[in-house]
Scaffold this active site. Structure first.
Site, short mmCIF file in Angstrom:
data_model
loop_
_atom_site.label_atom_id
_atom_site.label_comp_id
_atom_site.label_asym_id
_atom_site.label_seq_id
_atom_site.Cartn_x
_atom_site.Cartn_y
_atom_site.Cartn_z
N SER A 155 0.84 -1.21 0.00
CA SER A 155 0.00 0.00 0.00
C SER A 155 0.86 1.24 0.00
CB SER A 155 -0.90 0.00 1.24
OG SER A 155 -1.53 1.24 1.42
N TYR A 168 -0.92 -0.04 10.28
CA TYR A 168 -1.11 -0.56 8.92
C TYR A 168 0.02 -0.11 8.01
CZ TYR A 168 -3.41 -1.17 4.36
OH TYR A 168 -3.72 -1.52 3.06
#
Length: 267
Positions: A155, A168
């Site tokens: 990501s 995250y």
């Protein structure tokens, strides 16, 4: 010769995690369309995996549902073993599963210093350790076959950081670093390892619900941050994964490719 498929996978066997919907499903179908010899469809929801298997088999390609939680090392080893027994040695591994795990919703957290340390584990367990589990199980078979492709979906949160998603972001950055280390360890065996860095994809809606969301002010504010003014689509991810799995990318390893509509640029 005109008409040859540059992205032909030569009958290799693929294992795609989180492939019951969204980008994972699109990747599994793209590999099937380009001459994968078989596709193992992993998802933690058995019914979703089975539905994608039916789609792949309708194309005339062998497929197997391998429902498992990638956060469970023993379950992953069993799934890879089942795929190898039923389809053949797995030489294409796509680590797509992630987010916050099978039983948790993905969303913005408080600022990092206000988070509960117990919340961090759900991000590391699936976005980093899940990738490690799959690679640990699949790489020995690739070494035996003398070839392999490892593609891991990460990501832009891991590349540039994302406020209120610190754990995250850290997990995805860790996965990208792990991919680079694996690339160095496995290259001599004819194995490449690369990552695809995503920004926001279209939400899993259909028909008028999706059209209404994309026309909303919320969606327009979000996509205004992208050079290409739209959300990503599963097909955007699948195209890059297919390329990295193919022989067209045989001299590319240890890299992270942003597929993000220009949300961030490579430094």
């Amino acid at each position: 010769m005109i008409g040859n498929d540059l992205l032909d996978l030569g009958g290799q066997i693929a294992f795609v995690t989180g492939a019951g919907q969204g980008a994972g499903r699109a990747i599994a179908l793209a590999l099937a369309h380009h001459n994968a010899g078989g596709v193992a469809v992993n998802d933690f929801v058995p019914e979703r995996a089975a539905a994608v298997v039916a789609e792949i088999e309708a194309l005339g390609v062998r497929a197997l549902a391998v429902p498992a939680d990638v956060g469970d090392h023993k379950a992953v080893r069993a799934a890879i073993a089942a795929a190898t027994e039923k389809l053949g040695p797995v030489t294409l591994l796509v680590n797509n599963a992630g987010n916050a795990g099978p039983n948790a919703s993905m969303g913005f957290s408080p600022v990092f210093w206000e988070t509960d340390p117990g919340e961090w584990d759900r991000y590391f367990g699936w976005n980093l350790q899940g990738v490690m589990h799959c690679c640990h199980a699949a790489i020995p078979g690739m070494i035996g076959a003398g070839r392999g492709r490892i593609v891991t979906v990460v990501s832009d949160a891991g590349r540039v950081g994302e406020a209120r998603l610190a754990a995250y972001s850290a997990a995805k950055a860790g996965a990208a670093g792990f991919v680079r280390a694996i690339a160095r360890e496995t290259g001599r065996f004819g194995i490449t390892a690369n990552a695809i860095s995503l920004s926001s994809l279209e939400p899993p809606m259909e028909g008028q619900a999706l059209a209404d969301f994309l026309a909303s002010d919320q969606a327009k504010r979000h996509t205004s941050r992208y050079v290409v003014r739209r959300f990503g689509k599963p097909a955007d991810v699948a195209a890059m994964a297919l390329f990295l799995c193919s022989d067209a990318a045989s001299w590319i390893t240890g890299q992270t490719y942003p597929v993000n509509g220009g949300y961030s640029f490579t430094q």
